[in-house]
Design an enzyme around this catalytic site. Structure first.
Site, PDB file in Angstrom:
ATOM      1  N   THR A 198      73.500  74.747  35.580  1.00  5.41           N
ATOM      2  CA  THR A 198      73.736  76.129  35.168  1.00  5.41           C
ATOM      3  C   THR A 198      72.570  76.959  35.650  1.00  5.41           C
ATOM      4  O   THR A 198      71.432  76.489  35.601  1.00  5.41           O
ATOM      5  CB  THR A 198      73.785  76.208  33.619  1.00  5.41           C
ATOM      6  OG1 THR A 198      74.864  75.404  33.166  1.00  5.41           O
ATOM      7  CG2 THR A 198      73.957  77.626  33.126  1.00  5.41           C
ATOM      8  N   ARG A 226      88.573  72.574  29.944  1.00  6.05           N
ATOM      9  CA  ARG A 226      87.266  72.231  29.380  1.00  6.05           C
ATOM     10  C   ARG A 226      86.302  73.434  29.450  1.00  6.05           C
ATOM     11  O   ARG A 226      86.181  74.081  30.461  1.00  6.05           O
ATOM     12  CB  ARG A 226      86.666  71.047  30.143  1.00  6.05           C
ATOM     13  CG  ARG A 226      85.313  70.556  29.604  1.00  6.05           C
ATOM     14  CD  ARG A 226      84.130  71.126  30.347  1.00  6.05           C
ATOM     15  NE  ARG A 226      82.854  70.501  29.927  1.00  6.05           N
ATOM     16  CZ  ARG A 226      81.652  70.974  30.291  1.00  6.05           C
ATOM     17  NH1 ARG A 226      81.556  72.028  31.059  1.00  6.05           N
ATOM     18  NH2 ARG A 226      80.561  70.378  29.882  1.00  6.05           N
ATOM     19  N   VAL A 227      85.638  73.691  28.342  1.00  4.54           N
ATOM     20  CA  VAL A 227      84.604  74.719  28.295  1.00  4.54           C
ATOM     21  C   VAL A 227      83.311  74.030  27.906  1.00  4.54           C
ATOM     22  O   VAL A 227      83.292  73.163  27.016  1.00  4.54           O
ATOM     23  CB  VAL A 227      84.979  75.814  27.262  1.00  4.54           C
ATOM     24  CG1 VAL A 227      83.812  76.754  27.007  1.00  4.54           C
ATOM     25  CG2 VAL A 227      86.196  76.608  27.755  1.00  4.54           C
ATOM     26  N   GLY A 228      82.227  74.398  28.568  1.00  3.30           N
ATOM     27  CA  GLY A 228      80.937  73.773  28.271  1.00  3.30           C
ATOM     28  C   GLY A 228      80.145  74.571  27.256  1.00  3.30           C
ATOM     29  O   GLY A 228      80.659  75.442  26.550  1.00  3.30           O
ATOM     30  N   ASP A 229      78.861  74.264  27.194  1.00  2.00           N
ATOM     31  CA  ASP A 229      77.972  74.925  26.235  1.00  2.00           C
ATOM     32  C   ASP A 229      77.623  76.360  26.648  1.00  2.00           C
ATOM     33  O   ASP A 229      77.274  77.185  25.813  1.00  2.00           O
ATOM     34  CB  ASP A 229      76.672  74.128  26.108  1.00  2.00           C
ATOM     35  CG  ASP A 229      75.958  74.025  27.456  1.00  2.00           C
ATOM     36  OD1 ASP A 229      76.570  73.513  28.415  1.00  2.00           O
ATOM     37  OD2 ASP A 229      74.800  74.476  27.570  1.00  2.00           O
ATOM     38  N   GLY A 250      72.559  71.185  31.531  1.00  4.05           N
ATOM     39  CA  GLY A 250      72.760  69.748  31.359  1.00  4.05           C
ATOM     40  C   GLY A 250      74.129  69.461  30.782  1.00  4.05           C
ATOM     41  O   GLY A 250      75.037  70.297  30.873  1.00  4.05           O
ATOM     42  N   GLY A 252      76.950  69.595  28.752  1.00  2.56           N
ATOM     43  CA  GLY A 252      77.300  70.586  27.744  1.00  2.56           C
ATOM     44  C   GLY A 252      77.778  69.985  26.437  1.00  2.56           C
ATOM     45  O   GLY A 252      77.480  70.501  25.356  1.00  2.56           O
TER      46      GLY A 252
HETATM   47  N1  ASP Z   1      75.791  72.849  30.778  1.00  3.81           N
HETATM   48  C1  ASP Z   1      76.781  72.996  31.800  1.00  3.81           C
HETATM   49  C2  ASP Z   1      78.111  72.550  31.275  1.00  3.81           C
HETATM   50  O1  ASP Z   1      78.191  71.564  30.581  1.00  3.81           O
HETATM   51  C3  ASP Z   1      76.470  72.251  33.063  1.00  3.81           C
HETATM   52  C4  ASP Z   1      75.008  72.106  33.416  1.00  3.81           C
HETATM   53  O2  ASP Z   1      74.214  72.982  33.114  1.00  3.81           O
HETATM   54  O3  ASP Z   1      74.627  71.066  33.996  1.00  3.81           O
HETATM   55  O4  ASP Z   1      79.089  73.152  31.610  1.00  3.81           O
END
Ligand code: ASP
Length: 342
Positions: A198, A226-229, A250, A252
């Site tokens: 990100t 799918r939705v991440g953090d 990282g 999520g």
């Molecule tokens: N945090 C992001 C997600 O899970 C991906 C990342 O930052 O590596 O969508």
């Protein structure tokens, strides 16, 4: 323009701002280290450069700087984890998550947004021009179009080919459960086959206004929907103007489990310096994770301009730009070495 890579511990890099006697209440009275901008990973340096063109102006507004900074990465087709050129989901569609918070702690976000080059700019419009905070999928796209954003194809030929190759090897794959997917991907360091990252950015402008944003295409080959953090307040980003700001990158699913960015800001509120606050969030991610291969990295920018970072594993970098030392990349301290590192 200074632009150099350093391997200093962040605590040393940010030692200029005194920690002792800092408290949220006193921060407005103490001399600020500003303007300053921090962002995630090595592409953060280019993002910082773009943000700095706004921040160096006395009246440059923090969210204008951030939108410009992360916008540079969103538009770069060579970066395969954000915006155009991002890896698609399991169905071959690029979907984007983004979030912004301003100097009043106001929040706007979009999730699972397709075909819009600058999702962080749309997130800002959600904050400013809608009564809502988070819009998803088709509703987010409709809002973006109404705001004048032109849809376009974000899947580059290179990422289309990568997806086809993956699909051929995984004809029936639905990359779920998430922790199993962690094992299938090298998520541990910049050196590996990166499948997600990100661009998270936090900044303090010359007037002392604090803000942040994060924007990503999420995990490669993710399950559609799918939705991440990143678009979730308190997970991918949190700004409390009285205390400081934090963002995450990282895995999520692990970050949202502990509301990682909120942990960082609350740890600063209770007196931890930015690096120690990020460490606390990294420890919680590690403790609550089902996998021993999870990477998460946190950045923090306190309201007085002091910055810090911490990763669960080695390989996480913070790009930081301030007047005193210019733009540089700093390796974040970490809890455990990445597999195969050191
Ligand atoms: N945090 C992001 C997600 O899970 C991906 C990342 O930052 O590596 O969508």
């Amino acid at each position: 323009m200074p632009n150099r890579r350093t391997f200093l511990k962040l605590s040393a890099a940010s030692a200029a701002a005194p920690l002792l006697n800092w408290s949220p209440a006193a921060s407005s009275a103490s001399p600020a280290r500003r303007p300053v901008v921090v962002s995630t990973w090595n592409f953060g340096e280019a993002a910082n450069e773009a943000a700095w063109t706004v921040l160096q102006q006395d009246d440059g507004y923090v969210l204008d700087a951030i939108e410009k900074g992360v916008g540079r990465i969103e538009a770069d087709p060579e970066i395969h984890t954000v915006g155009r050129g991002g890896r698609p989901d399991a169905s071959g569609t690029v979907t984007l998550d983004a979030c912004v918070m301003d100097e009043h702690g106001r929040y706007g976000a979009v999730a699972a947004l397709e075909r819009i080059l600058h999702p962080a700019a749309v997130a800002r419009r959600v904050k400013d021009d809608s009564p809502h905070s988070l819009l998803v999928a088709d509703g987010a796209l409709r809002f973006a179009r109404a705001q004048g954003f032109e849809p376009q194809d974000l899947l580059t030929d290179e990422m289309d080919a990568a997806w086809r190759e993956w699909k051929e090897k995984n004809p029936d794959a639905v990359p779920d459960p998430p922790e199993a997917n962690v094992e299938a991907q090298d998520t541990t360091s910049r050196g590996g086959a990166e499948n997600h990252d990100t661009i998270g950015m936090l900044a303090l402008d010359a007037q002392g206004r604090l803000g942040g944003a994060c924007t990503t295409s999420g995990t490669a080959w993710k399950q559609p929907g799918r939705v991440g953090d990143s678009p979730l307040v308190g997970s991918g980003l949190f700004v409390d103007p009285d205390v400081g700001a934090a963002c995450a990158t990282g895995w999520g699913e692990a970050i949202m489990r502990v509301a990682g960015s909120h942990v960082v800001v609350e740890a600063m509120r209770h007196g931890k310096d930015p690096e120690a606050a990020c460490r606390e969030a990294a420890e919680r991610v590690q403790k609550r994770s089902d996998s021993d291969n999870v990477q998460a990295g946190f950045l923090a920018l306190r309201a007085d301009g002091q910055a810090g970072a911490y990763g669960v594993r080695s390989g996480f970098d913070m790009a930081i730009y301030d007047e005193a030392e210019g733009n540089r990349l700093v390796s974040a301290p970490y809890l455990v070495p990445s597999a195969g590192a050191e």
